[in-house]
Design an enzyme around this catalytic site. Structure first.
Site, mmCIF file in Angstrom:
data_model
loop_
_atom_site.group_PDB
_atom_site.id
_atom_site.type_symbol
_atom_site.label_atom_id
_atom_site.label_comp_id
_atom_site.label_asym_id
_atom_site.label_seq_id
_atom_site.Cartn_x
_atom_site.Cartn_y
_atom_site.Cartn_z
ATOM 1 N N LYS A 127 1.030 -1.287 0.244
ATOM 2 C CA LYS A 127 0.056 0.188 -0.179
ATOM 3 C C LYS A 127 0.624 1.766 0.085
ATOM 4 C CE LYS A 127 -4.708 1.067 -0.279
ATOM 5 N NZ LYS A 127 -5.133 0.239 -0.278
ATOM 6 N N ASP A 167 -7.080 4.334 -4.388
ATOM 7 C CA ASP A 167 -7.568 4.522 -3.000
ATOM 8 C C ASP A 167 -8.416 5.758 -3.199
ATOM 9 O OD1 ASP A 167 -8.025 2.727 -0.638
ATOM 10 O OD2 ASP A 167 -7.670 3.700 0.513
HETATM 11 P P1 NDP Z 1 -12.985 8.090 -2.931
HETATM 12 O O1 NDP Z 1 -11.724 8.768 -2.324
HETATM 13 O O2 NDP Z 1 -13.867 7.775 -3.896
HETATM 14 O O3 NDP Z 1 -14.220 8.029 -2.080
HETATM 15 C C1 NDP Z 1 -13.995 8.078 -0.781
HETATM 16 C C2 NDP Z 1 -15.575 8.472 0.300
HETATM 17 O O4 NDP Z 1 -15.175 8.469 1.644
HETATM 18 C C3 NDP Z 1 -15.717 10.030 -0.208
HETATM 19 O O5 NDP Z 1 -17.312 10.411 -0.221
HETATM 20 C C4 NDP Z 1 -15.106 10.814 0.961
HETATM 21 O O6 NDP Z 1 -15.600 12.310 2.053
HETATM 22 C C5 NDP Z 1 -15.102 9.179 2.145
HETATM 23 N N1 NDP Z 1 -14.410 9.423 3.281
HETATM 24 C C6 NDP Z 1 -12.537 9.676 3.242
HETATM 25 N N2 NDP Z 1 -12.501 9.893 4.031
HETATM 26 C C7 NDP Z 1 -13.533 10.651 5.005
HETATM 27 C C8 NDP Z 1 -13.246 10.224 6.676
HETATM 28 N N3 NDP Z 1 -11.725 10.809 7.258
HETATM 29 N N4 NDP Z 1 -14.233 10.660 7.087
HETATM 30 C C9 NDP Z 1 -15.822 10.672 6.597
HETATM 31 N N5 NDP Z 1 -15.917 10.523 5.572
HETATM 32 C C10 NDP Z 1 -15.235 10.105 4.421
HETATM 33 O O7 NDP Z 1 -12.358 6.153 -2.068
HETATM 34 P P2 NDP Z 1 -12.568 4.819 -2.373
HETATM 35 O O8 NDP Z 1 -14.937 5.154 -2.698
HETATM 36 O O9 NDP Z 1 -12.082 4.492 -3.220
HETATM 37 O O10 NDP Z 1 -12.689 4.701 -1.112
HETATM 38 C C11 NDP Z 1 -13.399 4.223 0.340
HETATM 39 C C12 NDP Z 1 -13.221 3.056 1.530
HETATM 40 O O11 NDP Z 1 -13.223 2.017 -0.049
HETATM 41 C C13 NDP Z 1 -11.603 3.229 1.596
HETATM 42 O O12 NDP Z 1 -11.345 2.821 3.253
HETATM 43 C C14 NDP Z 1 -10.980 2.471 1.152
HETATM 44 O O13 NDP Z 1 -9.447 1.590 1.162
HETATM 45 C C15 NDP Z 1 -12.137 0.773 0.364
HETATM 46 N N6 NDP Z 1 -11.640 0.469 -0.824
HETATM 47 C C16 NDP Z 1 -10.912 1.206 -2.370
HETATM 48 C C17 NDP Z 1 -11.907 0.055 -3.063
HETATM 49 C C18 NDP Z 1 -10.775 0.644 -4.083
HETATM 50 O O14 NDP Z 1 -11.220 -0.143 -5.391
HETATM 51 N N7 NDP Z 1 -11.027 2.243 -4.467
HETATM 52 C C19 NDP Z 1 -10.958 -1.299 -3.071
HETATM 53 C C20 NDP Z 1 -11.070 -1.814 -1.628
HETATM 54 C C21 NDP Z 1 -11.748 -0.689 -0.730
HETATM 55 P P3 NDP Z 1 -14.804 13.256 0.938
HETATM 56 O O15 NDP Z 1 -15.308 13.374 0.368
HETATM 57 O O16 NDP Z 1 -15.549 14.283 2.154
HETATM 58 O O17 NDP Z 1 -13.642 12.769 1.657
HETATM 59 O O1 2IT Z 2 -7.832 -1.433 -0.652
HETATM 60 C C1 2IT Z 2 -8.333 -1.895 -1.814
HETATM 61 O O2 2IT Z 2 -8.195 -3.491 -1.761
HETATM 62 C C2 2IT Z 2 -8.212 -1.364 -2.888
HETATM 63 N N1 2IT Z 2 -7.682 0.159 -2.251
HETATM 64 C C3 2IT Z 2 -7.659 -1.647 -4.172
HETATM 65 C C4 2IT Z 2 -6.642 -1.996 -4.350
HETATM 66 C C5 2IT Z 2 -5.566 -2.309 -6.318
HETATM 67 O O3 2IT Z 2 -4.640 -2.600 -5.785
HETATM 68 O O4 2IT Z 2 -6.798 -2.316 -7.056
#
Ligand code: NDP
Ligand code: 2IT
Length: 446
Positions: A127, A167
């Site tokens: 990561k 992420d």
């Molecule tokens: P994005 O940046 O697309 O969206 C993040 C969302 O979460 C936004 O709505 C953001 O709001 C909110 N958020 C972020 N930080 C905070 C905080 N401290 N408190 C409250 N709300 C918060 O990210 P993703 O959708 O990609 O990721 C969301 C989660 O999923 C994370 O935990 C990530 O690690 C996990 N994840 C993502 C994957 C992927 O493929 N993208 C795969 C597996 C897991 P704001 O705009 O106000 O910051």
């Molecule tokens: O938390 C996760 O699994 C991710 N943000 C996606 C990682 C990836 O390599 O697609």
């Protein structure tokens, strides 16, 4: 936890990494699940697997200087933690958020080891990220940051070494800028990042994969317990990549999703979220979720993101960030009749919240299993890049469905094997761990 060896290794982590609470939280949860495994497998203790797995193979911390639109020099801190390569090249996303420090990247990298193992694809755990905040920055500023970040990162990654992805804060725009810079520096067009654009090596269905995969996993867990999404009321937090495609798939599976949020507040739309509006606001205009109510007068907006869990629902899908559901929020969910929590975000439930789920016999789908669809399709993107070929959306989505079904089955059967039926958290930790542990043992003390 009763196993003396695990207790000692955990104590040393707590001492050595005392300034990293999120990392300690992630290790503690995994080790608690591994208690029966350590008892049954003295050979893994003998091989030093537990001591080795909590220490990253390599941690890179670097300066990221860039020039803002006013000509002023800005400096951020960049990270890449290459945690474990026992079963494949390091693989995992890059988080761009002001809260990023070593402890966040280490907790995410540690979780990624087991998640990637569960996918059945050959990927190790890693990561990275930076404390850079893309919010409020111009495209040109984001580009200059990404180019500077990749200038250093490019020395440490490669399609057979370490393959980063998105992420929080890293989406298609950021991945594209980083890919362009890597290609320029190395004079090499390769699958060094996943989540790429569809015109330069990206996979169909990668954008949807985490949210869709979450719903496929949750659907399996519901089915195994005589339930389904049909007619259920669902609360989702976040409004980013994971949340948006979780809303889309949960709705397609017959549920009504009534909430979304960002770090400022949350919306409740009793009619069901209008996802076209959210996509326009978030994916195109990069606006706040609050704007939703200006075109949807029946919907409500509330300040403060934690309040989303006080909304009555049947199923909760946290898709924002770590520790977003604490004990009080978990109790509010249970008191309002929620019977299922399935995690799209990484480690969104505090340990106390997880205790509340178990005390109330709720179905609990842990992140490293439930959100593995994103990295699984990243693994499929790597395969397609290696073949210099691309599959159709249906092909990739079909493989994703199979992978999520298989992940649920392995969590279920590992839990049963160790006498913990229905505890999918323990099942995920055990099943994810065992494959990596066998590989580490076989490869010797490295
Ligand atoms: P994005 O940046 O697309 O969206 C993040 C969302 O979460 C936004 O709505 C953001 O709001 C909110 N958020 C972020 N930080 C905070 C905080 N401290 N408190 C409250 N709300 C918060 O990210 P993703 O959708 O990609 O990721 C969301 C989660 O999923 C994370 O935990 C990530 O690690 C996990 N994840 C993502 C994957 C992927 O493929 N993208 C795969 C597996 C897991 P704001 O705009 O106000 O910051
Ligand atoms: O938390 C996760 O699994 C991710 N943000 C996606 C990682 C990836 O390599 O697609």
């Amino acid at each position: 936890m009763k196993n003396q060896h695990l207790i000692e290794v955990l104590e040393s982590v707590k001492k050595r990494d005392s300034d990293q609470p999120e990392f300690i939280q992630a290790v503690t949860e995994v080790f608690e699940s591994l208690d029966p495994v350590a008892d049954a497998r003295p050979d893994l203790i003998e091989a030093g697997v537990f001591e080795r797995i909590v220490e990253p193979e390599r941690q890179i911390i670097f300066r990221v200087p860039w020039v803002d639109d006013n000509g002023k020099v800005q400096v951020n801190r960049g990270f890449r933690v290459q945690f474990n390569s026992a079963i494949g090249p390091y693989k995992g996303g890059l988080r761009l958020h002001p809260s990023v420090y070593l402890g966040i990247i280490k907790f995410l990298g540690f979780e990624q080891i087991f998640k990637n193992s569960l996918t059945t694809l050959p990927m190790g755990g890693g990561k990275g990220g930076s404390d850079f905040d893309p919010k409020g920055k111009s495209d040109a500023e984001v580009m200059r940051f990404c180019q500077s970040f990749m200038t250093e990162l490019s020395k440490h990654i490669g399609p057979d070494t370490d393959v980063p992805a998105g992420d929080i804060g890293t989406g298609a725009r950021e991945v594209a800028y980083m890919f362009g810079q890597y290609k320029r520096l190395r004079n090499e067009f390769s699958g060094v990042l996943t989540g790429k654009g569809l015109t330069f090596g990206g996979s169909l269905a990668r954008t949807e994969a985490t949210g869709y995969g979450l719903c496929y996993f949750c659907n399996e867990m519901l089915k195994a317990n005589g339930k389904s999404f049909e007619g259920q009321t669902v609360c989702i937090s976040g409004s980013g990549n994971v949340a948006i495609y979780a809303v889309e798939k949960a709705t397609a599976l017959g549920a009504k999703v009534i909430t979304m949020s960002d770090s400022n507040g949350y919306i409740v739309d009793k009619n069901g979220i209008d996802l076209d509006c959210v996509k326009q606001l978030k994916e195109v205009e990069r606006k706040r979720i609050k704007e939703y109510v200006s075109t949807h007068p029946d919907a409500e907006y509330h300040e403060g993101c934690a309040g989303v869990w006080s909304t009555p629902c049947d199923i909760a899908l946290p898709c924002a960030t770590q520790n977003e559901i604490d004990e009080a929020s978990a109790k509010a969910l249970a008191a309002n009749g929620c019977y299922c929590v399935c995690e799209g975000a990484n480690m969104p439930s505090t340990p106390e919240a997880i205790e509340v789920y178990f005390a109330n016999n709720m179905l609990y789908g842990p992140a490293k299993a439930a959100n593995a669809g994103g990295v699984a399709v990243s693994g499929l993107e790597m395969s397609q890049n290696s073949m210099r070929y691309g599959w159709t959306f249906e092909e990739v989505d079909g493989r994703l469905q199979t992978i999520m079904k298989d992940i649920f089955a392995s969590c279920d059967s590992a839990a049963k094997e160790f006498g913990l039926e229905g505890n999918y958290m323990a099942g995920a930790n055990i099943a994810g761990f065992l494959k990596v542990a066998e590989a580490m043992k076989a490869q010797g003390c490295v």
